[in-house]
Scaffold this motif. Sequence first.
Motif, short mmCIF file in Angstrom:
data_model
loop_
_atom_site.label_atom_id
_atom_site.label_comp_id
_atom_site.label_asym_id
_atom_site.label_seq_id
_atom_site.Cartn_x
_atom_site.Cartn_y
_atom_site.Cartn_z
N ARG A 10 0.84 -1.20 0.00
CA ARG A 10 0.00 0.00 0.00
C ARG A 10 0.87 1.25 0.00
O ARG A 10 1.95 1.26 0.57
CB ARG A 10 -0.88 0.05 1.25
CG ARG A 10 -1.88 -1.05 1.33
CD ARG A 10 -2.81 -0.83 2.47
NE ARG A 10 -2.09 -0.70 3.72
CZ ARG A 10 -2.56 -1.07 4.89
NH1 ARG A 10 -3.74 -1.62 4.96
NH2 ARG A 10 -1.88 -0.89 5.99
N GLN A 157 -5.75 11.32 -8.09
CA GLN A 157 -5.43 10.02 -7.50
C GLN A 157 -4.98 10.19 -6.05
O GLN A 157 -5.25 9.33 -5.21
CB GLN A 157 -4.32 9.29 -8.29
CG GLN A 157 -4.74 8.87 -9.68
CD GLN A 157 -4.66 10.03 -10.69
OE1 GLN A 157 -4.02 11.05 -10.45
NE2 GLN A 157 -5.34 9.86 -11.81
N GLU A 160 -7.97 10.23 -3.72
CA GLU A 160 -8.46 8.88 -3.42
C GLU A 160 -7.55 8.19 -2.42
O GLU A 160 -8.01 7.53 -1.49
CB GLU A 160 -8.58 8.05 -4.70
CG GLU A 160 -9.18 6.68 -4.48
CD GLU A 160 -10.57 6.74 -3.86
OE1 GLU A 160 -10.85 5.89 -2.98
OE2 GLU A 160 -11.37 7.62 -4.22
N ARG A 161 -6.25 8.34 -2.57
CA ARG A 161 -5.29 7.76 -1.63
C ARG A 161 -5.46 8.37 -0.24
O ARG A 161 -5.40 7.67 0.77
CB ARG A 161 -3.86 7.95 -2.13
CG ARG A 161 -3.53 7.06 -3.31
CD ARG A 161 -2.10 7.19 -3.83
NE ARG A 161 -1.14 7.32 -2.76
CZ ARG A 161 -0.31 8.36 -2.63
NH1 ARG A 161 -0.34 9.36 -3.48
NH2 ARG A 161 0.56 8.39 -1.65
N ARG A 163 -8.21 9.73 1.01
CA ARG A 163 -9.47 9.21 1.52
C ARG A 163 -9.29 7.79 2.07
O ARG A 163 -9.77 7.46 3.16
CB ARG A 163 -10.50 9.22 0.39
CG ARG A 163 -11.90 8.96 0.78
CD ARG A 163 -12.86 9.07 -0.40
NE ARG A 163 -12.82 10.40 -1.01
CZ ARG A 163 -12.38 10.65 -2.25
NH1 ARG A 163 -11.94 9.69 -3.02
NH2 ARG A 163 -12.40 11.88 -2.71
N THR A 164 -8.57 6.96 1.34
CA THR A 164 -8.33 5.58 1.77
C THR A 164 -7.48 5.53 3.03
O THR A 164 -7.78 4.80 3.97
CB THR A 164 -7.63 4.80 0.63
OG1 THR A 164 -8.48 4.82 -0.52
CG2 THR A 164 -7.35 3.36 1.03
N LEU A 165 -6.43 6.33 3.07
CA LEU A 165 -5.52 6.35 4.22
C LEU A 165 -6.24 6.83 5.48
O LEU A 165 -6.15 6.21 6.54
CB LEU A 165 -4.31 7.23 3.91
CG LEU A 165 -3.20 7.31 4.95
CD1 LEU A 165 -2.66 5.94 5.28
CD2 LEU A 165 -2.09 8.20 4.44
N GLY A 167 -9.48 6.84 5.95
CA GLY A 167 -10.52 5.86 6.23
C GLY A 167 -10.04 4.61 6.94
O GLY A 167 -10.80 3.95 7.64
N ARG A 168 -8.78 4.26 6.76
CA ARG A 168 -8.22 3.10 7.47
C ARG A 168 -8.08 3.36 8.96
O ARG A 168 -8.06 2.43 9.76
CB ARG A 168 -6.83 2.75 6.91
CG ARG A 168 -6.88 1.87 5.70
CD ARG A 168 -5.57 1.18 5.44
NE ARG A 168 -4.43 2.05 5.22
CZ ARG A 168 -3.93 2.33 4.03
NH1 ARG A 168 -4.48 1.87 2.93
NH2 ARG A 168 -2.87 3.11 3.93
#
Length: 173
Positions: A10, A157, A160-161, A163-165, A167-168
């Motif tokens: 990741r 991009q 999105e990264r 948001r993902t980070l 969100g984890r």
Amino acid sequence: MVVDMGRDGRQDTVELVYRPTRADIVAGVRVRERRRRLHLVRWGFVGLFGVGAVLMVTAPESSAQSAATAVFCAALIWSIPHLQAHHALRTVSWQGEYRTTVTEKGIAAETTHATLVQRWSIFRGYRETRDHVVLLSRDPNILLVEVLPKRGLRSPQDAERLRTLVGRHLPRI
């Protein structure tokens, strides 16, 4: 831009570079206000003073000064988020450009004059707006709000990264 790959492949770091604006701070204040439901109180008082102003204008024995005072109070209460943002911007704008790094460990913001490192455990959750990711602190009054403006990212991009980070580590609230 710095990109680290974690053990599982990741991408673990997202960097933002920006100068804080009044709009950034207003976004944070509004998210905080909505989470605490203070916007309902604020709009209730705006409505109360607005109705008072209308009643004073239509009453036969009222003064223009009373109506003007009621309008002034309604406008002042309505503008509270903007006044807070103005004060906060004066506090941080002199520091210039912010380089904020979001990693698996937390968030580090660096300016010419200061470095602030915050672990994920300080936050209760996040809310995303069209232009910002707003992190809210864990304390009961949500005194700390971290605003990450998406314009500071290098590409869609990265949004999105980010948001993902985030969100984890934090729930969306």
